[in-house]
Design a protein around this motif. Sequence first.
Motif, PDB file in Angstrom:
ATOM      1  N   LEU A  93       0.845  -1.278  -0.087  1.00  0.00           N
ATOM      2  CA  LEU A  93      -0.065  -0.177  -0.187  1.00  0.00           C
ATOM      3  C   LEU A  93       0.788   1.173  -0.135  1.00  0.00           C
ATOM      4  CD1 LEU A  93      -2.697   1.209   0.241  1.00  0.00           C
ATOM      5  CD2 LEU A  93      -2.588   1.095   2.600  1.00  0.00           C
ATOM      6  N   VAL A  94       1.786   1.335   0.814  1.00  0.00           N
ATOM      7  CA  VAL A  94       2.634   2.382   0.907  1.00  0.00           C
ATOM      8  C   VAL A  94       3.452   2.534  -0.420  1.00  0.00           C
ATOM      9  CG1 VAL A  94       4.871   3.269   1.948  1.00  0.00           C
ATOM     10  CG2 VAL A  94       3.047   2.144   3.360  1.00  0.00           C
ATOM     11  N   VAL A  95       4.087   1.671  -1.051  1.00  0.00           N
ATOM     12  CA  VAL A  95       4.687   1.762  -2.222  1.00  0.00           C
ATOM     13  C   VAL A  95       3.737   2.248  -3.421  1.00  0.00           C
ATOM     14  CG1 VAL A  95       5.986   0.540  -4.018  1.00  0.00           C
ATOM     15  CG2 VAL A  95       6.483   0.115  -1.585  1.00  0.00           C
ATOM     16  N   GLY A  96       2.565   1.494  -3.363  1.00  0.00           N
ATOM     17  CA  GLY A  96       1.487   1.919  -4.627  1.00  0.00           C
ATOM     18  C   GLY A  96       1.182   3.326  -4.198  1.00  0.00           C
ATOM     19  N   VAL A  97       0.816   3.625  -3.136  1.00  0.00           N
ATOM     20  CA  VAL A  97       0.382   5.145  -2.914  1.00  0.00           C
ATOM     21  C   VAL A  97       1.412   6.181  -3.321  1.00  0.00           C
ATOM     22  CG1 VAL A  97      -0.317   6.977  -1.295  1.00  0.00           C
ATOM     23  CG2 VAL A  97      -1.499   4.565  -1.291  1.00  0.00           C
ATOM     24  N   THR A  98       2.627   5.890  -2.937  1.00  0.00           N
ATOM     25  CA  THR A  98       4.102   6.604  -3.199  1.00  0.00           C
ATOM     26  C   THR A  98       4.052   6.972  -4.963  1.00  0.00           C
ATOM     27  OG1 THR A  98       4.838   5.971  -1.481  1.00  0.00           O
ATOM     28  CG2 THR A  98       6.275   6.833  -3.075  1.00  0.00           C
ATOM     29  N   ILE A  99       3.956   5.729  -5.567  1.00  0.00           N
ATOM     30  CA  ILE A  99       4.084   5.651  -6.990  1.00  0.00           C
ATOM     31  C   ILE A  99       2.978   6.689  -7.600  1.00  0.00           C
ATOM     32  CG2 ILE A  99       3.998   4.432  -9.107  1.00  0.00           C
ATOM     33  CD1 ILE A  99       5.547   2.369  -7.499  1.00  0.00           C
ATOM     34  N   ALA A 100       1.659   6.317  -7.205  1.00  0.00           N
ATOM     35  CA  ALA A 100       0.383   6.788  -7.880  1.00  0.00           C
ATOM     36  C   ALA A 100       0.453   8.720  -7.696  1.00  0.00           C
ATOM     37  CB  ALA A 100      -0.701   6.305  -7.440  1.00  0.00           C
ATOM     38  N   LEU A 101       0.795   8.903  -6.345  1.00  0.00           N
ATOM     39  CA  LEU A 101       1.011  10.086  -5.596  1.00  0.00           C
ATOM     40  C   LEU A 101       1.868  10.960  -6.611  1.00  0.00           C
ATOM     41  CD1 LEU A 101      -0.109  12.427  -3.794  1.00  0.00           C
ATOM     42  CD2 LEU A 101       1.290  11.737  -2.064  1.00  0.00           C
ATOM     43  N   THR A 102       3.050  10.501  -6.624  1.00  0.00           N
ATOM     44  CA  THR A 102       4.272  11.081  -7.360  1.00  0.00           C
ATOM     45  C   THR A 102       3.982  11.158  -8.961  1.00  0.00           C
ATOM     46  OG1 THR A 102       5.906  10.039  -6.235  1.00  0.00           O
ATOM     47  CG2 THR A 102       6.807  11.010  -8.074  1.00  0.00           C
ATOM     48  N   TYR A 107       4.004  14.556 -12.439  1.00  0.00           N
ATOM     49  CA  TYR A 107       3.909  14.579 -14.019  1.00  0.00           C
ATOM     50  C   TYR A 107       2.374  14.573 -14.611  1.00  0.00           C
ATOM     51  CZ  TYR A 107       8.542  12.636 -13.155  1.00  0.00           C
ATOM     52  OH  TYR A 107       9.925  12.700 -12.884  1.00  0.00           O
ATOM     53  N   GLY A 108       1.300  14.608 -13.536  1.00  0.00           N
ATOM     54  CA  GLY A 108       0.175  15.032 -13.857  1.00  0.00           C
ATOM     55  C   GLY A 108      -0.673  13.744 -14.598  1.00  0.00           C
ATOM     56  N   LEU A 109      -0.128  12.570 -14.141  1.00  0.00           N
ATOM     57  CA  LEU A 109      -0.693  11.453 -14.778  1.00  0.00           C
ATOM     58  C   LEU A 109      -1.456  10.482 -13.637  1.00  0.00           C
ATOM     59  CD1 LEU A 109       2.756  10.325 -16.399  1.00  0.00           C
ATOM     60  CD2 LEU A 109       0.903  11.152 -17.709  1.00  0.00           C
ATOM     61  N   ARG A 110      -2.585  10.064 -14.093  1.00  0.00           N
ATOM     62  CA  ARG A 110      -3.210   9.242 -13.432  1.00  0.00           C
ATOM     63  C   ARG A 110      -3.115   7.653 -13.765  1.00  0.00           C
ATOM     64  NH1 ARG A 110      -7.469  11.031 -10.152  1.00  0.00           N
ATOM     65  NH2 ARG A 110      -7.814  13.180 -10.168  1.00  0.00           N
ATOM     66  N   VAL A 214     -14.038   9.794  -0.262  1.00  0.00           N
ATOM     67  CA  VAL A 214     -14.463   8.883   0.682  1.00  0.00           C
ATOM     68  C   VAL A 214     -13.412   7.780   0.901  1.00  0.00           C
ATOM     69  CG1 VAL A 214     -16.166   7.468   1.728  1.00  0.00           C
ATOM     70  CG2 VAL A 214     -16.637   9.742   0.730  1.00  0.00           C
ATOM     71  N   SER A 215     -13.002   7.302  -0.312  1.00  0.00           N
ATOM     72  CA  SER A 215     -12.048   5.981  -0.702  1.00  0.00           C
ATOM     73  C   SER A 215     -10.720   6.672  -0.231  1.00  0.00           C
ATOM     74  CB  SER A 215     -11.956   5.674  -1.889  1.00  0.00           C
ATOM     75  OG  SER A 215     -13.386   5.368  -2.527  1.00  0.00           O
ATOM     76  N   ALA A 216     -10.458   7.634  -0.439  1.00  0.00           N
ATOM     77  CA  ALA A 216      -9.081   8.217  -0.119  1.00  0.00           C
ATOM     78  C   ALA A 216      -8.999   8.225   1.248  1.00  0.00           C
ATOM     79  CB  ALA A 216      -8.785   9.555  -0.608  1.00  0.00           C
ATOM     80  N   ASN A 217     -10.039   8.689   2.149  1.00  0.00           N
ATOM     81  CA  ASN A 217     -10.143   8.786   3.761  1.00  0.00           C
ATOM     82  C   ASN A 217      -9.778   7.379   4.330  1.00  0.00           C
ATOM     83  OD1 ASN A 217     -10.451  11.502   3.253  1.00  0.00           O
ATOM     84  ND2 ASN A 217     -12.513  11.475   3.562  1.00  0.00           N
ATOM     85  N   GLY A 528      -4.391   7.246  -4.695  1.00  0.00           N
ATOM     86  CA  GLY A 528      -3.100   7.834  -4.493  1.00  0.00           C
ATOM     87  C   GLY A 528      -3.303   9.405  -4.687  1.00  0.00           C
ATOM     88  N   PRO A 529      -3.757   9.815  -5.760  1.00  0.00           N
ATOM     89  CA  PRO A 529      -3.614  11.329  -6.224  1.00  0.00           C
ATOM     90  C   PRO A 529      -4.834  12.115  -5.273  1.00  0.00           C
ATOM     91  CG  PRO A 529      -4.258   9.856  -8.162  1.00  0.00           C
ATOM     92  CD  PRO A 529      -4.087   8.922  -6.891  1.00  0.00           C
ATOM     93  N   LYS A 530      -5.557  11.367  -4.344  1.00  0.00           N
ATOM     94  CA  LYS A 530      -6.525  12.275  -3.451  1.00  0.00           C
ATOM     95  C   LYS A 530      -5.952  11.928  -2.026  1.00  0.00           C
ATOM     96  CE  LYS A 530      -9.687  12.952  -6.360  1.00  0.00           C
ATOM     97  NZ  LYS A 530     -10.498  14.415  -6.712  1.00  0.00           N
TER      98      LYS A 530
END
Length: 625
Positions: A93-102, A107-110, A214-217, A528-530
């Motif tokens: 979860l930590v790695v996935g959120v970090t990659i998605a958030l970065t 880079y403005g990518l989803r 809500v999912s991000a919360n 991740g983005p949220k």
Amino acid sequence: MNTSFLGKISLWVKTQRWALLLTLFISLFSTNLLAAETIETAAIQDAAGLLTFLFTYIAHNPFVFLFLSIAIGYPLGKITIKGVNLGSTAGTLVVGVTIALTAFSIYGLRIDAPGLVSDIFLMMFMYAIGMKVGPQFFSGLARGGLDFVVIGLIVVFSNFLIVFFGSKLLGLAPGYAAGIISGSYTVTAVMGVAQSAIDSGAFKAPAGMTLDQVSANIAAGYAISYILSSVFIILLIKYLPAMSGVDPVKAGKDAEAEFGSGDDTEALPSTSGFSNLGVLPLDIRAYRVDHQELVGQSVEALFHRYPHAAVLKVVRGDEVLDAADNPVLALGDIIGVRGNYHLLIEGGESTVGVEVDEPRARNVDIEVADIHLGKSEFTGKTIEEISTDIGFGIYLKALFRQGHQLPVLPQTVVEVGDVIRVAGSDWCVKQVGKKLNSNPIVESTLTETFYLALSLLIGYICGHLSVTVGGIPFALGTSAGCMLTGIIFSFLRTRNPAFGGPMSEGARSFLQDIGLSLFVAVLAATVGPKILASFQGTVVIKIAILGLIAALVPPVLAWIYGFYFRKMNPAILAGACAGGRNSTPAMKGAQEACQSDIPAVGYPVPYALTSMIVLVLGYLTMVLY
């Protein structure tokens, strides 16, 4: 004159040599510095371009993101600092959120991970959990587990009440409460049922708030509380006996004195190395029948007379008779007797006759098999009580309950669904399996594809059924439905070998790990983005405090009930509290503190009970919040 002029120039050059050299050095340094800056700028640009390419590639290939998150998250979660680690799920979860958030923030990518993957693998995970707790879920409720049941109920419902009303009191937005329950209980599947409440429409987002937020919360509440509770629950369970003025080592020894003693460690059922023979305290020796009192006695009759020594072979001239034929002994026969070393050495010749060198009498192939205890007359009896009835030619190596090894002790009670590991000849092992109403597992089991597909089909359909109470739609949810079918399938299979016998622990463990990991990776891509928006203001502090209270107070309440009111053995009680909190690392911490395996006795029933209830409470948290 010209000579004089040239001499003056030469003198000036000599006196000003240092200045010329300095000027030359500065010139060269400046040139190299400009060149270095140019190279460094180019390198930075190349690195930035490479990162842009990598994140663009990941964003357009979501499966790369999923497997990359797992590949990095698993070893990250295994890193242990002073006996504590994140765990593979939290690491993913930590790695996935970090990659998605970065990818989004820089880079403005989803990263649009396919939701179908999340649904399928979450259902597989829930089925695997159901298969794990199923064998003990019903039998634990039905037989002598009232205190364990009460402990589980205390822990799970107090956790729910603390989080639900605590979140209301602290003014936390929707989603946080379900995430805190999931994290503080270290049951990641609660996030799955909470998300299913969102996807099914049972939860309606308030005005001005999106379902993605809500999912991000949920993920934010889980991430913070999971990390803290994972660490502190181990310390709490490990030191609860000492905090209550109890010597944990003495408590462990007292419990072992009550149950017997045993401290072997064996590979889990159907995992690598489970069928290794190892070193056994048994031997096969050959004796010539010289005593008249043995003549005319059958092999089976002799076993009931001498239960610690079994005749496995009878050599009569050129004929070799197997114990399966239950031959009758004759004077001069050479018999192969299997038993404990010291019993054979001390009593063999005096009871049977002279020991001889006869390879044919000692030529017995020994194998190791795991046997699930089905419903039979041996259910609820102790190891000591059943050993004389099922022990012909076999050695009981280990006992497992719900994937956890229990001490092999004379007073240990075997239950339906337990795995008994025995070593013996093929015929002897089959005889034990028949008496225990089960199929011995030597190397492999039947394919799981049929059971998996049928369970997911039934669970998915049942999970969609909805009942409206007070205007609020209630549905079991597809994930919980798959867990329930897994429990029922496991319950039936352990009681009837015709249903395929027990599920391979290796296959079940793989489904559990890969199912949950891929679900969490997809969740990380979605939230991740949220997730940054969920960490604004003092919300982090609120989550941390509420998560710790919800993680630690419930097992303390259960400890008070068991220790002060029911006077339970502290070592077993610590295992029960760990089971109520669904924390295997905490149970292992209790075993370390007690220097005994005995805490595992109290672990399964609370674990099985709360594993299902916490999912229902997590779903209700989303619907009622």
